[in-house]
Design an enzyme around this catalytic site. Structure first.
Site, mmCIF file in Angstrom:
data_model
loop_
_atom_site.group_PDB
_atom_site.id
_atom_site.type_symbol
_atom_site.label_atom_id
_atom_site.label_comp_id
_atom_site.label_asym_id
_atom_site.label_seq_id
_atom_site.Cartn_x
_atom_site.Cartn_y
_atom_site.Cartn_z
ATOM 1 N N SER A 181 19.232 5.059 -11.733
ATOM 2 C CA SER A 181 19.700 3.680 -11.779
ATOM 3 C C SER A 181 20.766 3.522 -12.842
ATOM 4 O O SER A 181 20.777 4.229 -13.842
ATOM 5 C CB SER A 181 18.536 2.745 -12.087
ATOM 6 O OG SER A 181 17.653 2.731 -10.992
ATOM 7 N N HIS A 191 15.679 11.706 -4.316
ATOM 8 C CA HIS A 191 14.865 10.974 -5.281
ATOM 9 C C HIS A 191 13.860 10.092 -4.527
ATOM 10 O O HIS A 191 14.172 9.558 -3.474
ATOM 11 C CB HIS A 191 15.756 10.114 -6.186
ATOM 12 C CG HIS A 191 14.964 9.262 -7.131
ATOM 13 N ND1 HIS A 191 13.996 9.787 -7.954
ATOM 14 C CD2 HIS A 191 14.962 7.923 -7.341
ATOM 15 C CE1 HIS A 191 13.440 8.801 -8.640
ATOM 16 N NE2 HIS A 191 14.004 7.665 -8.294
ATOM 17 N N CYS A 240 16.527 8.113 -13.575
ATOM 18 C CA CYS A 240 15.799 9.214 -12.925
ATOM 19 C C CYS A 240 16.676 10.418 -12.616
ATOM 20 O O CYS A 240 16.214 11.358 -11.981
ATOM 21 C CB CYS A 240 15.144 8.707 -11.649
ATOM 22 S SG CYS A 240 13.973 7.382 -11.963
ATOM 23 N N ARG A 271 14.677 6.930 4.827
ATOM 24 C CA ARG A 271 15.806 6.201 5.390
ATOM 25 C C ARG A 271 17.130 6.889 5.063
ATOM 26 O O ARG A 271 18.002 7.017 5.925
ATOM 27 C CB ARG A 271 15.818 4.761 4.872
ATOM 28 C CG ARG A 271 16.346 3.793 5.922
ATOM 29 C CD ARG A 271 16.114 2.365 5.488
ATOM 30 N NE ARG A 271 17.368 1.743 5.078
ATOM 31 C CZ ARG A 271 17.440 0.693 4.277
ATOM 32 N NH1 ARG A 271 16.335 0.170 3.748
ATOM 33 N NH2 ARG A 271 18.609 0.172 3.975
ATOM 34 N N LYS A 289 9.646 5.423 1.532
ATOM 35 C CA LYS A 289 10.529 4.826 2.541
ATOM 36 C C LYS A 289 12.013 5.115 2.276
ATOM 37 O O LYS A 289 12.769 5.413 3.204
ATOM 38 C CB LYS A 289 10.311 3.306 2.618
ATOM 39 C CG LYS A 289 8.948 2.922 3.163
ATOM 40 C CD LYS A 289 8.806 3.365 4.610
ATOM 41 C CE LYS A 289 7.359 3.581 5.050
ATOM 42 N NZ LYS A 289 6.713 2.419 5.579
ATOM 43 N N ARG A 329 15.844 -6.774 -4.792
ATOM 44 C CA ARG A 329 16.444 -6.214 -3.581
ATOM 45 C C ARG A 329 17.726 -5.434 -3.882
ATOM 46 O O ARG A 329 18.174 -4.626 -3.078
ATOM 47 C CB ARG A 329 16.759 -7.328 -2.577
ATOM 48 C CG ARG A 329 15.507 -7.962 -2.059
ATOM 49 C CD ARG A 329 15.781 -8.890 -0.887
ATOM 50 N NE ARG A 329 14.509 -9.281 -0.289
ATOM 51 C CZ ARG A 329 13.889 -8.559 0.628
ATOM 52 N NH1 ARG A 329 14.425 -7.437 1.062
ATOM 53 N NH2 ARG A 329 12.742 -8.956 1.111
ATOM 54 N N ASN A 357 6.087 7.975 -8.194
ATOM 55 C CA ASN A 357 7.452 8.266 -8.628
ATOM 56 C C ASN A 357 7.402 8.873 -10.029
ATOM 57 O O ASN A 357 7.034 8.200 -10.980
ATOM 58 C CB ASN A 357 8.269 6.969 -8.632
ATOM 59 C CG ASN A 357 9.710 7.184 -9.081
ATOM 60 O OD1 ASN A 357 10.135 8.313 -9.327
ATOM 61 N ND2 ASN A 357 10.455 6.098 -9.165
ATOM 62 N N ASP A 369 -3.093 -7.048 -1.264
ATOM 63 C CA ASP A 369 -3.453 -6.357 -0.033
ATOM 64 C C ASP A 369 -3.020 -4.884 -0.121
ATOM 65 O O ASP A 369 -1.854 -4.554 0.068
ATOM 66 C CB ASP A 369 -2.767 -7.073 1.148
ATOM 67 C CG ASP A 369 -3.144 -6.449 2.481
ATOM 68 O OD1 ASP A 369 -3.807 -5.387 2.488
ATOM 69 O OD2 ASP A 369 -2.769 -7.031 3.511
ATOM 70 N N ALA A 370 -4.002 -4.019 -0.401
ATOM 71 C CA ALA A 370 -3.704 -2.591 -0.605
ATOM 72 C C ALA A 370 -3.045 -1.956 0.615
ATOM 73 O O ALA A 370 -2.107 -1.166 0.488
ATOM 74 C CB ALA A 370 -4.980 -1.837 -0.969
ATOM 75 N N GLU A 418 13.297 8.939 -19.220
ATOM 76 C CA GLU A 418 13.484 7.571 -19.695
ATOM 77 C C GLU A 418 12.257 7.123 -20.467
ATOM 78 O O GLU A 418 12.079 5.942 -20.736
ATOM 79 C CB GLU A 418 13.845 6.622 -18.564
ATOM 80 C CG GLU A 418 12.919 6.641 -17.377
ATOM 81 C CD GLU A 418 13.395 5.660 -16.317
ATOM 82 O OE1 GLU A 418 14.209 6.064 -15.501
ATOM 83 O OE2 GLU A 418 12.967 4.506 -16.343
#
Ligand SMILES: [Zn+2]
Lengths: 342, 123
Positions: free
Chosen positions: A295, A233, A112, A242, A238, A198, A265, A28-29, A80
């Site tokens: 990361s 970054h 990154c 946040r 989202k 997550r 990204n 679902d795009a 990377e």
């Protein structure tokens, strides 16, 4: 005063829409666009890679700086997706720029955030008097396994930041926050990265950026009000939104630098591409907060103050122009350009 | 193959042409002697300009090979990445030429790309 004396960016010309990738995987795009805040991403040509994009961004930075390439005393390339596992990308860049042979040179790797580490090293080297100018580059052709969630976001781009004296933007302060956090990794000889699902959010991205930025503010007496712009970054749209609200920055302050929506990204180039799009518009006396994330994990936070010198600095073509001026391709051409089919 | 490529890096990564100080002509690939002035010529290395114009082109193995005239009059045969027509403006770009093999050296060098005036379009 030491800081950014010039900058250059490169975004490859091809784009693929989230809708096109979702069509292939029967997903679902609209739901993906809603959850990531990404609509399309940049795709390199079949003969482009991290090294070629690093050269293109660096050539723009040097042309704008109008300095003799031989004055560059150090080149660091953060990525990377270096084309070789052993053989530095930075040597290819140095040769293409014509910096000569007497220069400090290394490839850096910290997911990154490798390029912001390069900026810190160049800054320290200029400050100590070891070099006059240092070039810190972030360049990535992000790898994603076909069908993986990362495929919607993994873009391509490069940024070159020239560090020296008498800058267009002073680096007033920088702080790093680092820990051993396995949120995202790629083992040696593996073509695609793995991620901790997550686990990438709270203990990784948010914790590291928030701690780096808070410490920068504490140590140097800033509050969010002291900054006209903030850029973080951008693994998606989202997360930076946040983290901005967690740190007290309004939506307007991050809007200018939020390129992830249209180019995806760009990994090592991600936060720096945002910084450059802000520098394209910035006026003397404005202050920018920059916080990268890599990361593994770590965040480098910077307070950057724009000087009068920016008024005479050539800033065209602007980052947003490059980001919006793309040519759409379908999934087949995308696989070919990414050299996944031959 | 590796040593041969390595020796050419200087001329491929950023193209160097020959300039004759006697007649003011540029030549690419480089010349030892000016074909016009012969013994009277004074040949020097000169970096080529970044931009030029397509004089002619052909499609070979799916690649666009073009005769490009640079702003200073240097003419060179080069690959152009993207669609061009006669008269199209192009600029210098750093690209992959190819690779020796899966585990071999990657060859890089100069190609040309069309100067973007196109808005969003279908490829
Ligand atoms: Zn002559």
């Amino acid at each position: 005063m030491i800081g950014i004396v010039s900058y250059g960016t490169y975004i490859p010309r091809f784009r693929i829409r989230v809708d096109e990738i979702a069509r292939i995987w029967n997903e679902d795009a609209n739901a993906i666009k809603q959850s990531l805040g990404i609509f399309e991403k940049s795709v390199p040509d079949v003969d482009e890679d991290t090294a070629t994009m690093a050269v293109e961004a660096s050539r723009e930075a040097l042309a704008r700086a109008k300095i003799d390439p031989k004055k560059i005393g150090a080149i660091f390339v953060g990525s990377e997706s270096h084309p070789y596992a052993v053989k530095p990308t930075a040597t290819i860049v140095g040769e293409a720029l014509g910096v000569g042979n007497y220069y400090f040179c290394a490839d850096l790797e910290f997911a990154c955030k490798a390029a912001t580490a390069g900026i810190q090293i160049c800054h320290a080297m200029v400050k100590s008097g070891m070099i006059d100018y240092g070039l810190a580059i972030g360049s990535d052709v992000a790898q994603a396994k076909p069908g993986d969630a990362l495929e919607y976001a993994a873009g391509a781009g490069a940024v070159a930041i020239l560090i020296g004296k008498d800058p267009i933007a002073v680096i007033e302060a920088t702080v790093s926050y680092t820990s051993d956090t396995p949120d995202f990794w790629r083992r040696d000889l593996q073509p695609y990265p793995s991620h901790g699902g997550r686990f990438t959010g709270s203990p990784a991205y948010f914790r590291h950026i928030v701690n780096a930025v808070r410490k920068l503010m504490e140590d140097h007496g800033y509050t969010a009000k002291d900054f006209d712009y903030a850029v973080f970054h951008q693994p998606n749209a989202k997360f930076p939104q946040r983290v901005a609200s967690m740190l007290g920055f309004s939506e307007e302050k991050i809007a200018e630098g939020l390129l992830v929506r249209v180019i995806g990204n760009t990994y090592s180039a991600s936060s720096l591409m945002g910084l450059c799009s802000i520098l394209d518009k910035a006026k003397p006396g404005q202050r920018i907060l920059l916080a990268s994330f890599g990361s593994g994990a770590g965040s480098d936070a910077f307070a950057i103050y724009v000087t009068e010198k920016i008024l005479d600095f050539p800033r065209n073509a602007q980052v947003w122009e490059k980001a919006k001026n793309g040519v759409y391709i379908d999934y087949g051409l995308y696989l070919k350009n990414r050299r996944m089919i031959r | 193959m590796v040593p041969r490529f390595w020796r050419k890096i200087k001329y491929r990564y950023d193209v160097v042409a020959s300039y004759c100080e006697n007649c003011g002509n540029y030549y690419y690939p480089q010349r030892e002697i000016c074909p016009k002035c012969r013994r009277k010529g004074k040949i020097k290395d000169a970096k080529i300009c970044d931009e030029g114009r397509v004089l002619s082109y052909t499609i070979l193995d799916g690649k666009c090979i073009a005769l490009v005239e640079l702003e200073n009059g240097t003419k060179m045969l080069t690959e152009v990445c993207g669609k061009v027509e006669i008269g199209s403006k192009v600029r210098k770009a750093f690209r992959r030429y190819g690779e020796e093999s899966e585990d071999g050296i990657i060859y890089y060098g100069t190609k040309f790309v069309p100067i973007e005036s196109d808005k969003k379009q279908k490829a």
